[in-house]
Design an enzyme around this catalytic site. Structure first.
Site, PDB file in Angstrom:
ATOM      1  N   GLU A 156      45.532  34.749  28.356  1.00 42.83           N
ATOM      2  CA  GLU A 156      44.293  34.102  27.877  1.00 42.83           C
ATOM      3  C   GLU A 156      44.514  32.631  27.529  1.00 42.83           C
ATOM      4  O   GLU A 156      44.215  32.167  26.432  1.00 42.83           O
ATOM      5  CB  GLU A 156      43.742  34.895  26.680  1.00 42.83           C
ATOM      6  CG  GLU A 156      43.518  36.362  27.040  1.00 42.83           C
ATOM      7  CD  GLU A 156      42.865  37.188  25.941  1.00 42.83           C
ATOM      8  OE1 GLU A 156      42.725  36.710  24.820  1.00 42.83           O
ATOM      9  OE2 GLU A 156      42.483  38.343  26.228  1.00 42.83           O
ATOM     10  N   ASN A 201      47.535  35.892  32.891  1.00 42.34           N
ATOM     11  CA  ASN A 201      46.562  36.958  32.673  1.00 42.34           C
ATOM     12  C   ASN A 201      45.351  36.398  31.932  1.00 42.34           C
ATOM     13  O   ASN A 201      45.496  35.727  30.910  1.00 42.34           O
ATOM     14  CB  ASN A 201      47.247  38.044  31.811  1.00 42.34           C
ATOM     15  CG  ASN A 201      46.493  39.348  31.762  1.00 42.34           C
ATOM     16  OD1 ASN A 201      45.992  39.813  32.787  1.00 42.34           O
ATOM     17  ND2 ASN A 201      46.410  39.940  30.577  1.00 42.34           N
ATOM     18  N   HIS A 241      37.832  43.430  31.428  1.00 40.26           N
ATOM     19  CA  HIS A 241      37.025  44.029  30.340  1.00 40.26           C
ATOM     20  C   HIS A 241      35.560  43.758  30.689  1.00 40.26           C
ATOM     21  O   HIS A 241      35.004  42.701  30.381  1.00 40.26           O
ATOM     22  CB  HIS A 241      37.396  43.392  28.995  1.00 40.26           C
ATOM     23  CG  HIS A 241      38.801  43.677  28.558  1.00 40.26           C
ATOM     24  ND1 HIS A 241      39.272  44.945  28.315  1.00 40.26           N
ATOM     25  CD2 HIS A 241      39.852  42.850  28.346  1.00 40.26           C
ATOM     26  CE1 HIS A 241      40.535  44.897  27.941  1.00 40.26           C
ATOM     27  NE2 HIS A 241      40.926  43.637  27.977  1.00 40.26           N
ATOM     28  N   GLU A 271      43.682  45.193  32.668  1.00 33.14           N
ATOM     29  CA  GLU A 271      43.176  45.769  31.415  1.00 33.14           C
ATOM     30  C   GLU A 271      41.765  46.366  31.576  1.00 33.14           C
ATOM     31  O   GLU A 271      40.933  46.292  30.707  1.00 33.14           O
ATOM     32  CB  GLU A 271      43.143  44.704  30.313  1.00 33.14           C
ATOM     33  CG  GLU A 271      44.465  43.989  30.103  1.00 33.14           C
ATOM     34  CD  GLU A 271      44.444  43.007  28.945  1.00 33.14           C
ATOM     35  OE1 GLU A 271      43.520  43.065  28.120  1.00 33.14           O
ATOM     36  OE2 GLU A 271      45.389  42.197  28.839  1.00 33.14           O
ATOM     37  N   ASP A 273      38.463  48.103  31.522  1.00 37.27           N
ATOM     38  CA  ASP A 273      37.632  49.059  30.798  1.00 37.27           C
ATOM     39  C   ASP A 273      36.204  48.533  30.893  1.00 37.27           C
ATOM     40  O   ASP A 273      35.986  47.377  31.276  1.00 37.27           O
ATOM     41  CB  ASP A 273      38.070  49.281  29.338  1.00 37.27           C
ATOM     42  CG  ASP A 273      38.222  48.000  28.530  1.00 37.27           C
ATOM     43  OD1 ASP A 273      38.958  48.028  27.520  1.00 37.27           O
ATOM     44  OD2 ASP A 273      37.628  46.961  28.909  1.00 37.27           O
TER      45      ASP A 273
HETATM   46  C1  XIL Z   1      44.200  44.322  21.839  1.00 42.18           C
HETATM   47  C2  XIL Z   1      44.672  45.711  21.442  1.00 42.18           C
HETATM   48  O1  XIL Z   1      44.042  46.678  22.266  1.00 42.18           O
HETATM   49  C3  XIL Z   1      44.333  45.947  19.983  1.00 42.18           C
HETATM   50  O2  XIL Z   1      44.850  47.214  19.585  1.00 42.18           O
HETATM   51  C4  XIL Z   1      44.928  44.846  19.130  1.00 42.18           C
HETATM   52  O3  XIL Z   1      44.539  45.042  17.789  1.00 42.18           O
HETATM   53  C5  XIL Z   1      44.433  43.489  19.623  1.00 42.18           C
HETATM   54  O4  XIL Z   1      44.766  43.310  21.007  1.00 42.18           O
HETATM   55  N1  XIL Z   1      43.076  41.258  25.744  1.00 42.18           N
HETATM   56  C6  XIL Z   1      44.421  41.438  25.688  1.00 42.18           C
HETATM   57  C7  XIL Z   1      45.005  42.517  24.866  1.00 42.18           C
HETATM   58  O5  XIL Z   1      45.180  40.787  26.436  1.00 42.18           O
HETATM   59  O6  XIL Z   1      46.313  42.195  24.364  1.00 42.18           O
HETATM   60  C8  XIL Z   1      44.095  42.883  23.711  1.00 42.18           C
HETATM   61  O7  XIL Z   1      44.629  44.068  23.157  1.00 42.18           O
HETATM   62  C9  XIL Z   1      42.678  43.126  24.222  1.00 42.18           C
HETATM   63  C10 XIL Z   1      42.138  41.889  24.877  1.00 42.18           C
END
Ligand code: XIL
Length: 360
Positions: A156, A201, A241, A271, A273
């Site tokens: 990020e 990422n 996401h 990631e 979802d």
């Molecule tokens: C999130 C985890 O799922 C949580 O449990 C934690 O509290 C915060 O981080 N993008 C990312 C992940 O790259 O590392 C994040 O994961 C979600 C968003």
């Protein structure tokens, strides 16, 4: 048929691999078998502590995944309780689980603005920031050299809504070093483990919105500037996401992936979802929309390049980060992941299975 039996059955199909994929699956029979079938390894973010306490959760990971990534464990907040300490119990446990079950493990993440321990706020100068970042990456990547074949080195890096002049997201690294922290992180990781797949990422590149359009452009500009300076890295991680209420910008996303591929970079879905807070309350209807969004997303990427891996951020609705930020106003539990809270496959699992198993 358990996914793993399917994949192992592919073993007879002979193993094929290409350079683009080797670094991720070189030593993993099941993933290579999946790849040999023209498939794509699927995996999930894992809450490592649950592997020893929830049998059905552990079995679901074993049944479906060829890759695992720690949801925590390799973030600074978990790994570095103080400037002097490295706490490796969680990642060590996960890599042991992965090895015992013929899986690969991804490393997440080395340089991020998030999940940073308070002591890092005391990093006062550029020299100190560079020393800390290099020391961290050298120690962590060095420990898992040859055992974690793919790292989210930079997570990020792009600002939430990139405007003129503030494209790179603020972080202790950006504050002390400016954008060159990205190059420092990548060059350090490459020097420590030359065989590792180094990934940049990021998120919110999927929808037909001004924000996604700006983020796609900002990310491509960053990638090009790094490639122009021969900074070593191999792939882009599209987090995925997905806002369930927004359509996928098939043309914009495909063009983005085309441009990434044009830079000789691989693409991973890291990631996935589907954030269902604005979707209908009816579970059947919601699950179908979630599955459709993911299908459109994967298809848009695949139009330009086959992702070298597809991972979801968790595997069961029982454990998802989504309600941390996207609780439903009707109080119903979120349903963003491939398995329901009882680890039963949902429509999203079927979409992912069909996509990842499809022959070349
Ligand atoms: C999130 C985890 O799922 C949580 O449990 C934690 O509290 C915060 O981080 N993008 C990312 C992940 O790259 O590392 C994040 O994961 C979600 C968003």
């Amino acid at each position: 048929m358990r996914r793993r039996d399917f994949v192992l059955g592919a073993l007879g199909a002979g193993l094929a691999s290409t350079g683009a994929f080797d670094s991720l699956v070189r030593n993993d029979i099941t993933a290579q078998a999946a790849f040999a079938r023209g498939g794509i390894p699927y995996g999930a973010a894992v809450r490592t502590d649950l592997l020893d306490t929830e049998f059905d959760y552990k079995e679901a990971i074993i049944d479906h995944c060829q890759i695992v990534v720690g949801e925590g464990g390799l973030k600074w907040i978990d790994l570095r309780p103080s400037q002097e300490q490295f706490v490796f119990e969680q990642p060590d446990r996960l890599i042991d689980f992965a090895n015992r079950n013929g899986m690969q493990m991804r490393g997440h993440t080395l340089a991020w603005y998030g999940a940073m321990p308070d002591w890092t706020k005391t990093i006062a100068s550029a020299a100190e920031a560079e020393r800390e970042l290099v020391h961290h990456i050298t120690t962590v990547v060095g420990r898992y050299r040859g055992r974690i074949p793919s790292w989210d080195v930079v997570n990020e890096a792009i600002a939430e809504t990139p405007m003129r002049g503030s494209v790179i997201r603020n972080s202790i690294w950006q504050e002390r070093l400016g954008p060159r922290y990205i190059e420092i992180a990548l060059r350090t990781a490459a020097a420590v483990d030359p065989s590792a797949q180094l990934v940049i990422n990021d998120y919110n590149v999927e929808n037909p919105t001004p924000q996604c359009r700006d983020r796609r452009k900002a990310l491509l500009d960053l990638l090009r500037s790094l490639k122009d300076r021969d900074v070593p890295f191999h792939a882009v991680g599209i987090q995925g996401h997905l806002p369930g209420d927004l359509e996928i910008d098939r043309e914009g996303l495909s063009r983005f992936v085309e441009d990434v591929k044009g830079m000789q970079l691989d693409v991973l879905v890291t990631e996935l979802d589907v954030i269902d807070d604005k979707l209908p309350p009816n579970e059947y209807d919601r699950d179908r929309i979630v599955a459709r969004r993911a299908g459109d997303f994967l298809a848009a990427i695949d139009e330009a390049a086959r992702p070298s891996a597809v991972l979801t951020w968790g595997i069961t609705d029982r454990y998802t980060w989504v309600p941390m930020w996207f609780k439903r106003s009707d109080g119903k539990p979120n349903r963003p992941l491939p398995l329901d809270a009882s680890c039963r496959p949902k429509a999203l699992m079927k979409v992912i299975d069909e996509f990842t198993r499809a022959a070349e």
